[in-house]
Design a protein around this motif. Structure first.
Motif, PDB file in Angstrom:
ATOM      1  N   THR A  28     -59.170  15.199  26.376  1.00 26.16           N
ATOM      2  CA  THR A  28     -58.401  15.409  27.582  1.00 26.16           C
ATOM      3  C   THR A  28     -59.290  16.041  28.623  1.00 26.16           C
ATOM      4  OG1 THR A  28     -57.686  17.566  26.843  1.00 26.16           O
ATOM      5  CG2 THR A  28     -56.268  15.714  26.286  1.00 26.16           C
ATOM      6  N   PHE A  35     -56.957  13.279  21.938  1.00 26.49           N
ATOM      7  CA  PHE A  35     -55.636  12.855  22.379  1.00 26.49           C
ATOM      8  C   PHE A  35     -54.657  12.775  21.210  1.00 26.49           C
ATOM      9  CE2 PHE A  35     -57.494  10.557  26.247  1.00 26.49           C
ATOM     10  CZ  PHE A  35     -57.171  11.616  27.065  1.00 26.49           C
ATOM     11  N   GLU A  38     -52.654  15.803  20.723  1.00 23.89           N
ATOM     12  CA  GLU A  38     -51.885  16.314  21.844  1.00 23.89           C
ATOM     13  C   GLU A  38     -50.404  15.975  21.695  1.00 23.89           C
ATOM     14  OE1 GLU A  38     -53.376  18.230  23.642  1.00 23.89           O
ATOM     15  OE2 GLU A  38     -55.473  17.716  23.374  1.00 23.89           O
ATOM     16  N   LYS A  41     -47.052  11.492  24.536  1.00 21.17           N
ATOM     17  CA  LYS A  41     -47.232  11.098  25.935  1.00 21.17           C
ATOM     18  C   LYS A  41     -45.954  10.474  26.484  1.00 21.17           C
ATOM     19  CE  LYS A  41     -52.127   9.970  25.275  1.00 21.17           C
ATOM     20  NZ  LYS A  41     -53.141   8.893  25.324  1.00 21.17           N
ATOM     21  N   THR A  70     -55.610   8.275  30.105  1.00 22.16           N
ATOM     22  CA  THR A  70     -54.523   8.726  29.219  1.00 22.16           C
ATOM     23  C   THR A  70     -53.559   7.627  28.812  1.00 22.16           C
ATOM     24  OG1 THR A  70     -53.024   9.264  31.061  1.00 22.16           O
ATOM     25  CG2 THR A  70     -54.582  10.993  30.344  1.00 22.16           C
ATOM     26  N   ILE A  72     -51.018   6.996  30.598  1.00 22.93           N
ATOM     27  CA  ILE A  72     -49.737   7.408  31.185  1.00 22.93           C
ATOM     28  C   ILE A  72     -49.644   6.888  32.619  1.00 22.93           C
ATOM     29  CG2 ILE A  72     -48.292   9.365  31.844  1.00 22.93           C
ATOM     30  CD1 ILE A  72     -49.737  11.003  29.674  1.00 22.93           C
ATOM     31  N   ASN A 287     -43.650  18.455  26.177  1.00 26.16           N
ATOM     32  CA  ASN A 287     -44.734  17.469  26.194  1.00 26.16           C
ATOM     33  C   ASN A 287     -45.024  16.975  27.607  1.00 26.16           C
ATOM     34  OD1 ASN A 287     -42.198  15.979  26.129  1.00 26.16           O
ATOM     35  ND2 ASN A 287     -43.418  14.128  25.785  1.00 26.16           N
ATOM     36  N   GLU A 288     -43.979  16.839  28.424  1.00 28.78           N
ATOM     37  CA  GLU A 288     -44.167  16.374  29.796  1.00 28.78           C
ATOM     38  C   GLU A 288     -44.843  17.451  30.641  1.00 28.78           C
ATOM     39  OE1 GLU A 288     -40.636  14.589  31.443  1.00 28.78           O
ATOM     40  OE2 GLU A 288     -40.152  13.602  29.540  1.00 28.78           O
ATOM     41  N   TYR A 290     -47.016  19.563  29.478  1.00 26.38           N
ATOM     42  CA  TYR A 290     -48.417  19.523  29.083  1.00 26.38           C
ATOM     43  C   TYR A 290     -49.171  18.456  29.862  1.00 26.38           C
ATOM     44  CZ  TYR A 290     -52.620  18.773  26.347  1.00 26.38           C
ATOM     45  OH  TYR A 290     -53.939  18.626  25.977  1.00 26.38           O
ATOM     46  N   TRP A 291     -48.619  17.259  29.946  1.00 27.02           N
ATOM     47  CA  TRP A 291     -49.339  16.161  30.610  1.00 27.02           C
ATOM     48  C   TRP A 291     -49.332  16.301  32.126  1.00 27.02           C
ATOM     49  CZ3 TRP A 291     -52.814  13.761  28.088  1.00 27.02           C
ATOM     50  CH2 TRP A 291     -52.719  13.642  26.698  1.00 27.02           C
ATOM     51  N   GLN A 294     -52.217  18.407  32.730  1.00 28.74           N
ATOM     52  CA  GLN A 294     -53.454  17.655  32.612  1.00 28.74           C
ATOM     53  C   GLN A 294     -53.745  16.861  33.885  1.00 28.74           C
ATOM     54  OE1 GLN A 294     -55.577  18.198  30.113  1.00 28.74           O
ATOM     55  NE2 GLN A 294     -54.010  19.677  29.511  1.00 28.74           N
ATOM     56  N   TYR A 295     -52.687  16.376  34.538  1.00 32.42           N
ATOM     57  CA  TYR A 295     -52.871  15.655  35.802  1.00 32.42           C
ATOM     58  C   TYR A 295     -53.481  16.580  36.860  1.00 32.42           C
ATOM     59  CZ  TYR A 295     -51.769  12.853  39.950  1.00 32.42           C
ATOM     60  OH  TYR A 295     -51.861  12.142  41.127  1.00 32.42           O
TER      61      TYR A 295
END
Length: 368
Positions: A28, A35, A38, A41, A70, A72, A287-288, A290-291, A294-295
């Motif tokens: 990541t 990944f 993690e 996603k 990712t 995503i 989880n959302e 977290y991502w 990451q964005y």
């Protein structure tokens, strides 16, 4: 305040492709974790954005490369920032999942949300350690928001409408030949502070005595200005409907890139300098969240900032970005202490406490 810590320097430009190769498909952005380890996603994350060249640049610099790394998808919600704000606030207050994962917002608006307690803390983003002091929101604990770049509200103009040379003052907009040919934001953002000076007032009197600003804005009202949002300025210049505007330089630059003869200046009274940032509303599934983090962490890489802000023509918060060739030495792309001396900076706290009143007063004058 010294700006030395966030002045940019020339470096060799690296491509996003090289960046993603270096990151690798199994890691990541800055966490060093695979990944596979993690959280699950989501199929997509939703990022509120401004339209036109703004969202195009975000997509090219941040969203597309995030998706490539990712898997995503990123959906851009173009709801205006002032419209999405109460929806997010209501969702958090009612313990509902917010309508967006990330809000790309003005720092002033974002500060309002932070003070309301609806923002997630972003202090754990690994790439913050590589940013300048401009990334840190002033007057707030931690990082409820992360500033991502700065910008200047310039006086953009069509040179053919100023045959005697570039305008030197905001008062030049009072020329009778410009009646119906100038444009401002529909809430006056970016114009209140230089109007204070142009009206004979002092910046240190803000917010206690803004009468000089309102007096000058009443004079401007008689010029029958067009009022709009970011994409409108580019369109109006391209269609030949305006000759001058108080707008973020990005909008004028976009029209110029499309073949329209345009230039811009920082007038003698000064021009407002401000920042935008990214933040995450509370209430997302773990989880959302977290991502979404990451964005934002990805948006703070040198590679993402270089492409994103090349498109916008704005100085970022990562040292070593290369200014676009057409903006080297440009007053709308401040990189030296001298550049900042000509710009107006008012604290986010003062703006948060007074902006709604200023917007209301501006609209009252324009509608009167």
């Amino acid at each position: 305040m010294s700006h030395e810590k966030f002045l940019t320097t020339e470096i060799r430009r690296r491509t996003l492709l090289a960046s993603m190769a270096a990151v690798g498909a199994s890691a990541t952005f800055g966490t060093g974790k695979a990944f596979a380890q993690e959280p699950e996603k989501p199929a997509e994350i939703i990022v509120r954005a401004w339209g036109g060249s703004w969202v195009d640049s975000l997509k090219a610099g941040v969203s597309d490369s995030f998706t490539k790394a990712t898997g995503i998808a990123v959906r851009h919600d173009l709801t205006e920032d002032n419209e999405i704000q109460p929806k997010v606030w209501a969702a958090v207050a009612q313990n509902r999942v917010p309508p967006i994962h990330i809000n790309w917002d003005t720092t002033t608006n974002a500060t309002k949300s932070a003070l309301r307690g609806v923002t997630e803390d972003l202090s754990d983003l690994p790439n913050l350690k590589n940013t300048t002091e401009l990334a840190k929101p002033v007057g707030l604990d931690g990082y409820p928001i992360v500033n991502t770049y700065g910008y200047v509200y310039v006086l953009a103009y069509r040179p053919s409408a100023f045959p005697n040379g570039a305008p030197k003052s905001w008062k030049d907009l009072l020329d009778p030949k410009l009646k119906g040919r100038i444009a401002l934001y529909n809430d006056g953002i970016g114009f209140h502070f230089p109007a204070q000076v142009a009206g004979g007032g002092k910046l240190e009197d803000i917010p206690g005595n803004m009468q000089p600003a309102w007096d000058f804005i009443r004079q401007i009202k008689a010029q029958e200005p067009l009022l709009g949002e970011d994409p409108d300025f580019t369109t109006w210049f391209q269609k030949g409907e305006i000759d001058a505007a108080c707008t973020i330089s990005t909008n004028a630059r976009e029209a110029r890139k499309n073949g329209i003869e345009l230039a811009w200046v920082v007038p003698e009274e000064g021009a407002k300098f401000d920042t935008d940032g990214l933040w995450i509303p509370k209430g997302l599934p773990e989880n959302e969240l977290y991502w979404a983090k990451q964005y934002i962490n990805h948006a703070l890489t040198k590679e993402a900032q270089q492409v994103w802000l090349d498109g916008l023509g704005l100085p970022g918060v990562v040292p070593g970005l290369t200014p676009p060739a057409d903006l080297v030495g440009d007053p709308s792309y401040p990189t030296t202490e001298e550049d900042f001396k000509h710009l107006i900076r008012i604290s986010s706290k003062t703006q948060v406490e007074n902006e709604s009143q200023w917007f209301g007063k501006f609209k009252e004058i324009m509608q009167g």
